[in-house]
Design a protein around this motif. Structure first.
Motif, PDB file in Angstrom:
ATOM      1  N   ASN A 105       5.246   5.642  -0.813  1.00  0.00           N
ATOM      2  CA  ASN A 105       5.370   4.182  -1.002  1.00  0.00           C
ATOM      3  C   ASN A 105       5.979   3.509   0.080  1.00  0.00           C
ATOM      4  O   ASN A 105       6.593   4.017   1.036  1.00  0.00           O
ATOM      5  CB  ASN A 105       5.996   3.913  -2.287  1.00  0.00           C
ATOM      6  N   TYR A 116       4.087  -0.038   4.780  1.00  0.00           N
ATOM      7  CA  TYR A 116       3.831  -1.122   5.745  1.00  0.00           C
ATOM      8  C   TYR A 116       4.797  -0.576   6.973  1.00  0.00           C
ATOM      9  O   TYR A 116       4.518  -0.943   8.044  1.00  0.00           O
ATOM     10  CB  TYR A 116       4.160  -2.364   5.152  1.00  0.00           C
ATOM     11  N   ASP A 126      -3.516   7.558   8.731  1.00  0.00           N
ATOM     12  CA  ASP A 126      -4.341   7.860   7.615  1.00  0.00           C
ATOM     13  C   ASP A 126      -5.662   8.416   7.902  1.00  0.00           C
ATOM     14  O   ASP A 126      -6.004   9.484   7.829  1.00  0.00           O
ATOM     15  CB  ASP A 126      -4.243   6.986   6.353  1.00  0.00           C
ATOM     16  N   GLU A 158      -5.126   9.629   1.139  1.00  0.00           N
ATOM     17  CA  GLU A 158      -5.723   8.524   0.741  1.00  0.00           C
ATOM     18  C   GLU A 158      -4.859   7.113   0.631  1.00  0.00           C
ATOM     19  O   GLU A 158      -3.816   7.455   0.160  1.00  0.00           O
ATOM     20  CB  GLU A 158      -6.446   8.762  -0.619  1.00  0.00           C
ATOM     21  N   ARG A 159      -5.408   6.211   1.307  1.00  0.00           N
ATOM     22  CA  ARG A 159      -4.478   5.036   1.244  1.00  0.00           C
ATOM     23  C   ARG A 159      -4.795   4.270  -0.279  1.00  0.00           C
ATOM     24  O   ARG A 159      -6.077   4.291  -0.578  1.00  0.00           O
ATOM     25  CB  ARG A 159      -4.834   3.920   2.364  1.00  0.00           C
ATOM     26  N   ASP A 205       0.855  -1.245   0.031  1.00  0.00           N
ATOM     27  CA  ASP A 205       0.004  -0.075  -0.064  1.00  0.00           C
ATOM     28  C   ASP A 205       0.845   1.247   0.100  1.00  0.00           C
ATOM     29  O   ASP A 205       2.115   1.429   0.346  1.00  0.00           O
ATOM     30  CB  ASP A 205      -0.955  -0.026   1.220  1.00  0.00           C
ATOM     31  N   SER A 206       0.083   2.532  -0.438  1.00  0.00           N
ATOM     32  CA  SER A 206       1.034   3.606  -0.422  1.00  0.00           C
ATOM     33  C   SER A 206       0.028   4.728   0.075  1.00  0.00           C
ATOM     34  O   SER A 206      -1.272   4.448   0.094  1.00  0.00           O
ATOM     35  CB  SER A 206       1.506   3.901  -1.801  1.00  0.00           C
ATOM     36  N   GLU A 224      -4.750   1.012  -2.001  1.00  0.00           N
ATOM     37  CA  GLU A 224      -4.254  -0.289  -1.739  1.00  0.00           C
ATOM     38  C   GLU A 224      -3.705  -1.064  -3.178  1.00  0.00           C
ATOM     39  O   GLU A 224      -4.294  -0.831  -4.032  1.00  0.00           O
ATOM     40  CB  GLU A 224      -5.468  -1.145  -1.197  1.00  0.00           C
ATOM     41  N   GLU A 225      -2.654  -1.790  -3.037  1.00  0.00           N
ATOM     42  CA  GLU A 225      -2.088  -2.491  -3.992  1.00  0.00           C
ATOM     43  C   GLU A 225      -3.163  -3.750  -4.328  1.00  0.00           C
ATOM     44  O   GLU A 225      -3.753  -4.322  -3.614  1.00  0.00           O
ATOM     45  CB  GLU A 225      -0.598  -3.265  -3.589  1.00  0.00           C
ATOM     46  N   THR A 226      -3.401  -3.654  -5.705  1.00  0.00           N
ATOM     47  CA  THR A 226      -4.336  -4.683  -5.913  1.00  0.00           C
ATOM     48  C   THR A 226      -3.806  -6.078  -6.507  1.00  0.00           C
ATOM     49  O   THR A 226      -2.449  -6.134  -6.851  1.00  0.00           O
ATOM     50  CB  THR A 226      -5.393  -4.169  -7.369  1.00  0.00           C
ATOM     51  N   ASP A 243       2.527   1.379   9.161  1.00  0.00           N
ATOM     52  CA  ASP A 243       1.383   0.410   9.990  1.00  0.00           C
ATOM     53  C   ASP A 243       1.920  -0.171  11.097  1.00  0.00           C
ATOM     54  O   ASP A 243       1.186  -0.885  11.880  1.00  0.00           O
ATOM     55  CB  ASP A 243       0.786  -0.450   8.926  1.00  0.00           C
TER      56      ASP A 243
END
Ligand code: EPU
Length: 420
Positions: free
Chosen positions: A391, A394, A404, A415-416, A2-3, A418-420, A397
């Motif tokens: 970028n 993690y 955020d 905005e977060r 995630d970024s 999320e990597e798909t 977190d």
């Protein structure tokens, strides 16, 4: 991975509640291994490092339950061999060594890795444990430690950069069940070590000198279950205080303990930031023009290394020259190169960063290299013109609960992704 996508230029306004301290809760969770009885820990932050510590305790045989911000651990029957990969990944996991030795007189745990902020040796942990009578071998990436019994001793725990926080925690946790009296000179005085000692005392340990460089532990036969509320996170509080000042906003930090943050608050005031105590809260706003300040990181009660990167983010906005000297971790300037992508003027000279502040910042994609570096990039992104993509969040977190969401509630455009 995630970024975070940040659109800068919005002053932060409003209220934020400070979560429990990551660096207090990790050793406190490890301390639950010292008793077969149930322990209840409150104000536990929702962080990936905390979940990770829960997994480590579970892998040793403890029953771990999380409900809201309360974690219950019962280590009725445990084993002394930790999962190699689980422990290797998180530096904080080294603090299971002391409790395992105290309870079982043996432990086999993997060596914690180095990390981007420096080599992070554990020689002082091992020196202290050896002084208590533990035999230690390092073999195939494991620490193999055994003792017939642990015996109290006088020991000096100071190192090249001063006391060690987790080393002090480890030795205290080993000594609480040792036979006789242990005296630690050059113990770490950090509030997180004090919080651990308060939890151990609630479990029946006998500790004096808590919060001073000389700690005395009189071993007891056994410890019992206890309940404890973790202290609010002084580093998280400092991060939001700096973000409020950097964005020219006004933020009230609920639960922030000013008495744990004096070195940071002093520097913020010196740089022109207004900080007011309001009961159990701190109100922070930029008072006018920011002034450059010089900072040197030191063990507590000095300026914390864990706030150095965030303070650099404030100084790049401040016209004039600030010198930031890092005395705890030799490589803790990885954020400087990323801050320069946003337009900052920083040069590194040995242990010091020379910041020529006041240059305009413009958003860019940046890479977070460690937890506090990530926080600095977020603060700079909140102040830069245009969009900044941080970028590899993690890292964030691991140590900031829902950063955020908390920033969004203060008005930030963040905005977060999320990597798909
Ligand atoms: N050191 C030694 N030998 C040792 C242990 C430490 O030489 O056996 C040196 C280190 O290399 C460093 C200095 O002593 O130069 C201080 O390190 P310390 O042992 O105090 O660090 P730590 O206990 O491993 C904790 C925090 C860190 C925080 C430091 C310093 C936890 C989980 N980690 O680490 O937190 O920076 O104390 O305050 O409590 C963070 O939260 O971002 C973080 C890195």
């Amino acid at each position: 991975m995630d970024s975070l996508l940040i659109k800068g230029g919005v002053p932060l306004h409003g209220d934020v509640t400070i979560s429990g301290a990551k660096n207090a809760v990790l050793p406190i969770m490890a301390a639950t291994l010292l008793t077969a009885e149930k322990c209840v820990i409150r104000r536990v932050p929702d962080l990936s490092d905390v979940k990770f510590m829960g997994k480590i305790l579970a892998s040793l045989g403890a029953e771990v339950k999380a409900e809201g911000d309360t974690v219950t651990v019962q280590a009725a029957k445990i084993k002394g061999v930790g999962d190699y990969d689980l422990i290797r990944k998180m530096r904080g996991s080294i603090c299971i060594l002391g409790p395992l030795l105290a309870r079982l007189h043996k432990a086999k745990v993997s060596l914690p890795g180095g990390c981007v902020i420096g080599t992070r040796p554990i020689d002082l942990h091992l020196k202290g444990l050896r002084a208590l009578g533990v035999g230690i071998k390092v073999e195939s990436g494991y620490i193999l430690a055994t003792a017939k019994k642990l015996t109290g001793a006088d020991l000096f725990l100071g190192g090249r950069a001063g006391p060690t926080v987790l080393g002090t925690a480890n030795i205290i946790m080993a000594a609480v069940l040792a036979e006789g009296v242990t005296l630690i000179e050059s113990a770490a005085c950090e509030p997180e070590v004090m919080d651990l000692c308060n939890f151990l005392t609630a479990m029946g340990a006998k500790i004096t000198g808590v919060g001073s460089p000389t700690i005395t532990i009189t071993g007891v036969k056994e410890l019992h279950g206890a309940e404890h509320e973790v202290i609010p996170d002084r580093i998280e509080a400092a991060t939001y205080a700096i973000a409020a000042a950097a964005t020219n906003g006004e933020v009230t930090l609920h639960g922030a303990r000013a008495e744990h943050m004096n070195a940071v608050l002093d520097k913020l005031r010196e740089s022109g930031v207004k900080v007011e105590r309001q009961g159990a809260a701190l109100k922070v706003r930029r008072g006018g023009r920011l002034k450059p300040v010089d900072i040197t990181t030191l063990p507590y009660a000095g300026f914390p290394t864990d706030v150095q990167a965030q303070m650099m983010a404030l100084m790049i906005l401040t016209p004039g020259i600030s010198i930031i000297t890092e005395r705890i971790f030799e490589s803790r300037f990885t954020h400087a190169a990323e801050l320069m992508r946003l337009g900052a003027d920083i040069s590194i000279e040995g242990p010091s960063a020379i910041v020529k502040g006041g240059k305009p910042l413009s958003g860019a994609p940046v890479m977070a290299s460690d937890l506090r570096a990530s926080a600095a990039l977020v603060i700079a992104g909140l102040c830069a013109k245009g969009a900044t993509q941080v970028n590899r969040i993690y890292h964030l977190d691991r140590g900031y609960e829902k950063m955020d969401d908390k920033l969004k509630a203060l008005g930030a455009r963040i905005e977060r992704v999320e990597e798909t």
